[in-house]
Design a protein around this motif. Structure first.
Motif, PDB file in Angstrom:
ATOM      1  N   MET A  91       0.036   2.782  16.011  1.00 50.72           N
ATOM      2  CA  MET A  91      -0.484   2.125  14.817  1.00 50.72           C
ATOM      3  C   MET A  91      -1.826   2.723  14.405  1.00 50.72           C
ATOM      4  N   ALA A  92      -2.658   3.050  15.379  1.00 46.84           N
ATOM      5  CA  ALA A  92      -3.959   3.646  15.060  1.00 46.84           C
ATOM      6  C   ALA A  92      -3.792   4.957  14.322  1.00 46.84           C
ATOM      7  N   GLN A  93      -2.845   5.783  14.770  1.00 49.26           N
ATOM      8  CA  GLN A  93      -2.639   7.060  14.097  1.00 49.26           C
ATOM      9  C   GLN A  93      -2.207   6.853  12.643  1.00 49.26           C
ATOM     10  N   SER A 111       1.932   9.073  -1.735  1.00 50.52           N
ATOM     11  CA  SER A 111       2.680   8.380  -0.678  1.00 50.52           C
ATOM     12  C   SER A 111       1.791   7.489   0.177  1.00 50.52           C
ATOM     13  N   GLY A 112       0.479   7.645   0.063  1.00 57.16           N
ATOM     14  CA  GLY A 112      -0.441   6.851   0.869  1.00 57.16           C
ATOM     15  C   GLY A 112      -1.211   7.652   1.887  1.00 57.16           C
ATOM     16  N   TRP A 113      -0.844   8.903   2.082  1.00 55.57           N
ATOM     17  CA  TRP A 113      -1.561   9.777   3.020  1.00 55.57           C
ATOM     18  C   TRP A 113      -2.936  10.096   2.452  1.00 55.57           C
ATOM     19  N   SER A 114      -3.953  10.052   3.299  1.00 56.48           N
ATOM     20  CA  SER A 114      -5.308  10.343   2.824  1.00 56.48           C
ATOM     21  C   SER A 114      -6.091  11.000   3.942  1.00 56.48           C
ATOM     22  N   SER A 115      -6.113  12.328   3.931  1.00 56.00           N
ATOM     23  CA  SER A 115      -6.870  13.068   4.933  1.00 56.00           C
ATOM     24  C   SER A 115      -7.843  13.997   4.240  1.00 56.00           C
ATOM     25  N   ALA A 116      -8.873  14.388   4.973  1.00 57.12           N
ATOM     26  CA  ALA A 116      -9.890  15.255   4.396  1.00 57.12           C
ATOM     27  C   ALA A 116      -9.306  16.599   3.986  1.00 57.12           C
ATOM     28  N   ASP A 117      -8.435  17.167   4.828  1.00 58.95           N
ATOM     29  CA  ASP A 117      -7.909  18.475   4.474  1.00 58.95           C
ATOM     30  C   ASP A 117      -6.959  18.406   3.281  1.00 58.95           C
ATOM     31  N   THR A 118      -6.212  17.309   3.142  1.00 62.81           N
ATOM     32  CA  THR A 118      -5.331  17.171   1.972  1.00 62.81           C
ATOM     33  C   THR A 118      -6.153  17.183   0.685  1.00 62.81           C
ATOM     34  N   TRP A 126      -5.402   5.781  10.596  1.00 58.07           N
ATOM     35  CA  TRP A 126      -6.411   6.787  10.237  1.00 58.07           C
ATOM     36  C   TRP A 126      -5.827   7.883   9.362  1.00 58.07           C
ATOM     37  N   ARG A 127      -4.533   8.184   9.521  1.00 53.89           N
ATOM     38  CA  ARG A 127      -3.938   9.208   8.673  1.00 53.89           C
ATOM     39  C   ARG A 127      -3.743   8.726   7.229  1.00 53.89           C
ATOM     40  N   THR A 128      -3.798   7.436   7.028  1.00 54.40           N
ATOM     41  CA  THR A 128      -3.734   6.904   5.666  1.00 54.40           C
ATOM     42  C   THR A 128      -5.107   6.417   5.205  1.00 54.40           C
ATOM     43  N   GLY A 129      -6.159   6.932   5.860  1.00 56.91           N
ATOM     44  CA  GLY A 129      -7.521   6.701   5.402  1.00 56.91           C
ATOM     45  C   GLY A 129      -8.172   5.426   5.877  1.00 56.91           C
ATOM     46  N   ARG A 130      -7.555   4.705   6.800  1.00 55.43           N
ATOM     47  CA  ARG A 130      -8.089   3.410   7.255  1.00 55.43           C
ATOM     48  C   ARG A 130      -8.711   3.574   8.644  1.00 55.43           C
ATOM     49  N   PHE A 131      -9.800   4.326   8.699  1.00 52.53           N
ATOM     50  CA  PHE A 131     -10.452   4.583   9.984  1.00 52.53           C
ATOM     51  C   PHE A 131     -11.010   3.303  10.601  1.00 52.53           C
TER      52      PHE A 131
END
Length: 442
Positions: free
Chosen positions: A193-195, A393-400, A198-203
């Motif tokens: 769940m943690a992964q 899709s909801g993905w939110s990463s710095a590199d994206t 954070w991969r969808t921007g919810r650190f």
């Protein structure tokens, strides 16, 4: 060991080894000159494997189980032999062990009565080798099985949730992971769940889950996994010192793990500690023949101007990746793509591998790397499409977001480029500089 616990170990490499190109894009603006001190972590007592080497115990177990399975054939014995090969593959990193596991599973199905067989073991192997489409077929077949233990049902739940995550169905994955947490808050379910968070921007949502996972009184391998997850999360939000602190603690619990050593080396390289990183890469490559470690050494040696050594390592790594691709393309693509993006000039092959990776696991990380390949190929419209769909899709990463900024700038959309750079830097300060190689076309 219950299959549910085995699954958590299998997914350690799947879930946490991807995306390391982020840490390999260059040093931070102000690298620390020395390494931070080790964290004192007291591991549970471990049984040494003896002087024969770390794989000797696996080999003895396999030899005994194979001999017994051949002398007294039954589908259960060949199923157990398959698991022994999987365990060796996890320790060795050798894809041939997974091929032997698959062969043993095929023999098991041949011996099984109609409708029976190691469906769940095969599903776990499919997940391990990133064969998500085949995994979902086996999970559908398993739905009709009436007699199944609680642990096996939990394993099915984990597999189904991970299949949704790696397919880019994040809302479905969140629902399934939440259901798992409602049943039991173990390391595996907390890290999963943690992964996703954070991969969808919810650190902020991910950090407490990882804290809880690290604090659980579980075996060393699971605690090390939780700490390595914490390292990856800190890396993804630009907190490199915190990432190194976490991976040091993880390595203290699993000092024989080449996988954790490799993460540590990559983090050191990202911070600018090239000498320490090179030493570790060379050590890992010497004892495991890891093509990822060869890549790391090649990058550093190439930056130093040692093009002969760089070329030799690149060639050796390429040959190993191609051999892995021949055996298990879906699994190999996820590691090979970083090699081709950074170290190869064959753009057509780079795009081919990136497309294969995204087809096998169409989640945000794979689609972002596909966009990177399209950038190198000059296909900006294709890159923009992949990135926009990934973000939607909801993905939110710095590199994206950083790659989307590069694409927008190439397309002449300065306003979008600035907005995406701001988003990327807000997630992980320094990411735009670390992706300078892509902006420059290497």
């Amino acid at each position: 060991m219950p299959i549910a616990r085995q699954l958590a170990g299998l997914f350690a490499v799947i879930a946490l080894s991807g995306g390391l190109a982020w840490a390999l894009s260059g040093p931070l603006a102000a690298p620390a000159p020395v390494e931070p001190p080790d964290i004192a972590v007291a591991p549970h007592p471990a049984t040494p494997l003896g002087p024969e080497g770390p794989l000797a115990a696996f080999d003895r177990r396999i030899e005994a189980q194979r001999r017994f399975a051949e002398e007294h054939p039954s589908y259960l014995r060949w199923d157990h032999l398959a698991q022994a090969y999987v365990d060796r593959g996890r320790a060795s990193g050798d894809y041939r062990d997974y091929q032997r596991a698959e062969d043993a599973l095929s023999r098991s199905f041949e011996l099984a009565p109609p409708g029976a067989g190691p469906f769940l073991r095969r599903a776990v192997l499919d997940a391990t080798m990133h064969r998500i489409a085949r995994l979902e077929v086996d999970l559908t077949a398993l739905d009709s099985v009436v007699l199944m233990s609680r642990g096996d049902r939990e394993t099915m739940g984990s597999l189904r949730a991970d299949a949704a995550f790696y397919s880019g169905r994040y809302d479905e994955a969140r629902t399934l992971y939440a259901a798992q947490l409602a049943q039991a808050r173990g390391v595996a379910s907390l890290v999963a769940m943690a992964q996703l968070e954070w991969r969808t921007g919810r650190f902020d949502a991910a950090a407490p889950l990882l804290d809880e996972a690290v604090a659980l009184d579980e075996e060393d391998a699971m605690r090390a996994w939780a700490l390595s997850a914490r390292a990856m999360m800190e890396r993804d939000r630009g907190q490199l010192e915190a990432a190194i602190t976490a991976i040091r603690a993880s390595r203290a619990l699993a000092p024989e793990s080449a996988h954790l050593d490799e993460i540590f080396a990559e983090l050191l390289e990202a911070r600018g500690n090239d000498a320490a990183a090179l030493e570790r890469y060379q050590s890992i490559a010497a004892r495991t023949e890891s093509p990822q470690a060869m890549d790391g050494a090649a990058r550093i040696l190439g930056a130093r101007g040692d093009t002969i050594a760089e070329g030799e390592l690149v060639t050796a790594a390429r040959q190993m990746y191609e051999a892995q691709i021949a055996l298990f393309p879906e699994a190999a693509y996820g590691h090979a793509i970083d090699h081709w993006l950074r170290l190869e000039d064959d753009i057509d092959r780079t795009v081919e591998i990136a497309e294969g990776n995204a087809l096998a696991r169409p989640f945000g990380e794979a689609r972002t790397k596909l966009a990177m390949a399209y950038v190198l190929a000059g296909r900006m419209d294709d890159a923009a499409r992949e990135l926009d769909e990934t973000i939607e899709s909801g993905w939110s990463s710095a590199d994206t977001h950083a790659v989307r900024a590069i694409v927008a700038e190439r397309q002449g959309d300065d306003e979008r480029a600035e907005a995406e750079r701001s988003l990327a830097e807000g997630i992980a300060p320094g990411i735009v500089e670390r992706l300078g190689w892509l902006a420059r076309g290497r």
